[in-house]
Design a protein around this motif. Structure first.
Motif, PDB file in Angstrom:
ATOM      1  N   CYS A 292      11.497  -7.807 -12.768  1.00  0.00           N
ATOM      2  CA  CYS A 292      12.177  -8.155 -11.360  1.00  0.00           C
ATOM      3  C   CYS A 292      11.123  -8.399 -10.271  1.00  0.00           C
ATOM      4  O   CYS A 292      11.245  -9.183  -9.401  1.00  0.00           O
ATOM      5  CB  CYS A 292      12.949  -6.899 -10.842  1.00  0.00           C
ATOM      6  N   VAL A 293      10.008  -7.908 -10.054  1.00  0.00           N
ATOM      7  CA  VAL A 293       8.839  -7.855  -9.389  1.00  0.00           C
ATOM      8  C   VAL A 293       8.255  -9.204  -9.364  1.00  0.00           C
ATOM      9  O   VAL A 293       7.802  -9.917  -8.548  1.00  0.00           O
ATOM     10  CB  VAL A 293       8.002  -6.787  -9.180  1.00  0.00           C
ATOM     11  N   ASN A 294       7.919  -9.216 -10.708  1.00  0.00           N
ATOM     12  CA  ASN A 294       7.089 -10.837 -11.064  1.00  0.00           C
ATOM     13  C   ASN A 294       7.974 -11.972 -10.584  1.00  0.00           C
ATOM     14  O   ASN A 294       7.184 -13.065 -10.397  1.00  0.00           O
ATOM     15  CB  ASN A 294       6.980 -10.520 -12.622  1.00  0.00           C
ATOM     16  N   HIS A 295       9.139 -11.841 -10.258  1.00  0.00           N
ATOM     17  CA  HIS A 295       9.915 -12.987  -9.855  1.00  0.00           C
ATOM     18  C   HIS A 295      10.479 -12.717  -8.655  1.00  0.00           C
ATOM     19  O   HIS A 295      11.377 -13.443  -8.221  1.00  0.00           O
ATOM     20  CB  HIS A 295      11.217 -13.402 -11.082  1.00  0.00           C
ATOM     21  N   ASP A 296       9.878 -11.761  -7.791  1.00  0.00           N
ATOM     22  CA  ASP A 296      10.066 -11.676  -6.484  1.00  0.00           C
ATOM     23  C   ASP A 296      11.437 -11.267  -6.072  1.00  0.00           C
ATOM     24  O   ASP A 296      11.886 -11.479  -4.811  1.00  0.00           O
ATOM     25  CB  ASP A 296       9.708 -12.941  -5.783  1.00  0.00           C
ATOM     26  N   LEU A 297      12.187 -10.755  -7.038  1.00  0.00           N
ATOM     27  CA  LEU A 297      13.578 -10.206  -6.763  1.00  0.00           C
ATOM     28  C   LEU A 297      13.450  -8.781  -5.981  1.00  0.00           C
ATOM     29  O   LEU A 297      14.375  -8.715  -5.397  1.00  0.00           O
ATOM     30  CB  LEU A 297      14.209 -10.008  -7.966  1.00  0.00           C
ATOM     31  N   LEU A 298      12.208  -8.150  -6.179  1.00  0.00           N
ATOM     32  CA  LEU A 298      11.861  -6.909  -5.688  1.00  0.00           C
ATOM     33  C   LEU A 298      10.916  -7.079  -4.530  1.00  0.00           C
ATOM     34  O   LEU A 298       9.686  -7.668  -5.017  1.00  0.00           O
ATOM     35  CB  LEU A 298      11.943  -5.662  -6.276  1.00  0.00           C
ATOM     36  N   GLN A 299      10.878  -6.241  -3.623  1.00  0.00           N
ATOM     37  CA  GLN A 299       9.489  -6.080  -2.732  1.00  0.00           C
ATOM     38  C   GLN A 299       9.112  -4.787  -3.072  1.00  0.00           C
ATOM     39  O   GLN A 299       9.638  -3.973  -2.806  1.00  0.00           O
ATOM     40  CB  GLN A 299      10.045  -6.398  -1.326  1.00  0.00           C
ATOM     41  N   PRO A 300       7.704  -4.687  -3.549  1.00  0.00           N
ATOM     42  CA  PRO A 300       7.196  -3.423  -3.669  1.00  0.00           C
ATOM     43  C   PRO A 300       6.559  -3.011  -2.642  1.00  0.00           C
ATOM     44  O   PRO A 300       6.077  -3.444  -1.726  1.00  0.00           O
ATOM     45  CB  PRO A 300       6.064  -3.594  -4.967  1.00  0.00           C
ATOM     46  N   TYR A 301       6.463  -1.463  -2.596  1.00  0.00           N
ATOM     47  CA  TYR A 301       5.797  -0.880  -1.566  1.00  0.00           C
ATOM     48  C   TYR A 301       4.648  -0.125  -2.137  1.00  0.00           C
ATOM     49  O   TYR A 301       4.828   1.216  -2.498  1.00  0.00           O
ATOM     50  CB  TYR A 301       6.713   0.338  -0.761  1.00  0.00           C
ATOM     51  N   PRO A 302       3.431  -0.757  -2.293  1.00  0.00           N
ATOM     52  CA  PRO A 302       2.478  -0.092  -3.117  1.00  0.00           C
ATOM     53  C   PRO A 302       1.763   1.134  -2.339  1.00  0.00           C
ATOM     54  O   PRO A 302       1.783   1.387  -1.294  1.00  0.00           O
ATOM     55  CB  PRO A 302       1.486  -1.332  -2.940  1.00  0.00           C
ATOM     56  N   VAL A 303       1.318   1.983  -3.323  1.00  0.00           N
ATOM     57  CA  VAL A 303       0.483   3.273  -2.946  1.00  0.00           C
ATOM     58  C   VAL A 303      -0.751   2.800  -2.698  1.00  0.00           C
ATOM     59  O   VAL A 303      -1.438   2.360  -3.539  1.00  0.00           O
ATOM     60  CB  VAL A 303       0.727   4.177  -3.920  1.00  0.00           C
ATOM     61  N   LEU A 304      -1.342   2.791  -1.461  1.00  0.00           N
ATOM     62  CA  LEU A 304      -2.742   2.411  -1.019  1.00  0.00           C
ATOM     63  C   LEU A 304      -3.601   3.686  -0.933  1.00  0.00           C
ATOM     64  O   LEU A 304      -3.084   4.697  -0.435  1.00  0.00           O
ATOM     65  CB  LEU A 304      -2.498   1.587   0.047  1.00  0.00           C
ATOM     66  N   HIS A 305      -4.994   3.344  -0.941  1.00  0.00           N
ATOM     67  CA  HIS A 305      -5.675   4.593  -0.812  1.00  0.00           C
ATOM     68  C   HIS A 305      -6.875   4.179  -0.039  1.00  0.00           C
ATOM     69  O   HIS A 305      -7.466   2.966  -0.165  1.00  0.00           O
ATOM     70  CB  HIS A 305      -6.356   4.977  -2.202  1.00  0.00           C
ATOM     71  N   GLU A 306      -7.475   5.122   0.810  1.00  0.00           N
ATOM     72  CA  GLU A 306      -8.729   4.987   1.407  1.00  0.00           C
ATOM     73  C   GLU A 306      -9.835   5.801   0.447  1.00  0.00           C
ATOM     74  O   GLU A 306      -9.602   6.036  -0.641  1.00  0.00           O
ATOM     75  CB  GLU A 306      -8.770   5.706   2.711  1.00  0.00           C
ATOM     76  N   LYS A 307     -11.004   5.598   0.705  1.00  0.00           N
ATOM     77  CA  LYS A 307     -12.001   6.443  -0.283  1.00  0.00           C
ATOM     78  C   LYS A 307     -11.914   7.717  -0.319  1.00  0.00           C
ATOM     79  O   LYS A 307     -11.409   8.532   0.712  1.00  0.00           O
ATOM     80  CB  LYS A 307     -13.376   5.882   0.329  1.00  0.00           C
TER      81      LYS A 307
END
Length: 393
Positions: A292-307
């Motif tokens: 679903c994500v690969n074909h842009d059907l879903l917009q992911p909210y990624p988990v991001l990190h600082e150092k």
């Protein structure tokens, strides 16, 4: 077309019913936040806390508008996230995750509630400890809180989104912190959590948004994240992503049966607003979501990190631009702060002295805050001492 225009006109803050729904959603999400903060103790499982936040919102909204003719959608507008220390955002793990909180963890809580699509969101930073916050932890919390107070005074009719971007960066710098790049504050509309009018957290050549002016009867989610590090977060592991939103303008015929099953479940349960994969059957979800994500059907909210070692703080609030001034709907009291820096910059002090409310005839009680006498003639200054727990003194 005239029907659409009429409906559009009815569904903003000029309708008392709409204002009531925003206020009800805000009241529920504020209580949910209170509950989640109390649950943030050493050895508490993060997934359990997230689940408690979501369950509370579902239960509270479920008790409202039960006996109305038209079915009113209501519930979670953004799943509860608990992002710890140098994790910036969107950590809402699956049921199988065993992560626990520890003493001294700096926890960012992020959540949202809606009634009939009218959304109230909130984010708050809490450190798992008794007693005041000191050192760099206090600095970064004071930075986001003071930036939020300044933003509240600048998100008002006639001001521009760029004014807010510049101001919050200046406030963070005063605490020797950086506003985190890539965070956007969006206008909120019915069932729209990411409206077209946007406030950029950091202006840089890579990220551009249209210039916009704030107008009366608009609603915004003001989202501010600061770091003691560089403020340039990275995606470390795509598998940590569990929050998605249906991209309603995209269609694709999925090849895998599992993907089709999951996508059908998403369309049924979560057709518009963000959801957590925890709400889907875990084994099937993991496989199906990828296609679903690969074909842009879903917009992911990624988990991001600082150092590792960087402290990250987050405050988000919902503000209604009412005719009588800016009405901040969502918040939670801060722990006591003892930052190493103080605000001496006259421009920041002047922003903090601005009022958030327009004075009504007949006066009423006037709250006097710092520099209250110098507030704009048409505005009433709000007390800053209490709001920042000494952060700006």
């Amino acid at each position: 077309m005239s029907d659409d225009e009429r409906e559009e006109r009815e569904l903003d803050l000029t309708s008392p019913e709409v204002v009531t729904k925003y206020k009800s959603a805000a009241e529920i999400v504020n209580k949910a936040l209170q509950l989640v903060v109390k649950e943030c103790k050493p050895k508490a499982k993060i997934v359990d806390i997230c689940e408690k936040g979501d369950v509370f919102i579902r239960e509270q909204t479920g008790n409202m508008y039960k006996n109305v003719k038209r079915k009113i959608e209501r519930g979670v507008a953004f799943p509860t996230c608990i992002s710890v220390n140098n994790t910036v955002c969107h950590f809402s793990p699956l049921a199988s995750d065993t992560s626990e909180l520890e003493e001294g963890d700096m926890v960012k809580i992020d959540m949202g509630c809606h009634i009939d699509g009218f959304i109230a969101v909130v984010a708050h930073t809490h450190v798992v400890q008794d007693g005041p916050l000191t050192g760099r932890q206090a600095d970064v919390v004071a930075a986001v809180n003071t930036a939020a107070e300044v933003a509240l005074r600048l998100v008002r009719p006639g001001k521009k989104n760029k004014d807010v971007t510049d101001a919050i960066q200046k406030v963070a710098a005063a605490y020797d912190c950086k506003i985190v790049e890539g965070v956007l504050s969006h206008q909120l509309k019915q069932f729209v959590i990411d409206g077209n009018k946007v406030i950029l957290s950091v202006s840089n050549p890579d990220t551009r948004v249209d210039d916009a002016e704030f107008e009366e009867n608009e609603v915004y989610a003001v989202d501010i994240v600061a770091s003691t590090g560089e403020g340039k977060p990275k995606l470390l592991d795509e598998k940590q992503t569990t929050i998605y939103k249906r991209a309603v303008d995209k269609n694709y015929h999925l090849k895998m049966k599992t993907s089709r099953f999951i996508f059908s479940e998403i369309n049924q349960k979560f057709p518009i607003l963000p959801f957590t994969a925890r709400a889907l059957e875990e084994k099937r979800a993991r496989l199906g979501l990828v296609e679903c994500v690969n074909h842009d059907l879903l917009q992911p909210y990624p988990v991001l990190h600082e150092k590792p070692g960087d402290y990250v703080a987050h405050i988000k609030f919902t503000v209604l631009l009412m005719p009588n001034g800016s009405d901040r709907m969502t918040s939670h009291p801060l722990q006591e702060l003892q930052p190493t820096k103080t605000i001496d910059d006259p421009e920041i002090k002047a922003w903090l002295a601005l009022g958030t409310k327009t004075k009504k005839k007949g006066g009423g009680k006037k709250k006097k805050g710092k520099k209250g006498d110098k507030a704009e003639e048409s505005a009433e200054a709000e007390p800053m001492d209490e709001a920042t727990n000494g952060a700006t003194t």
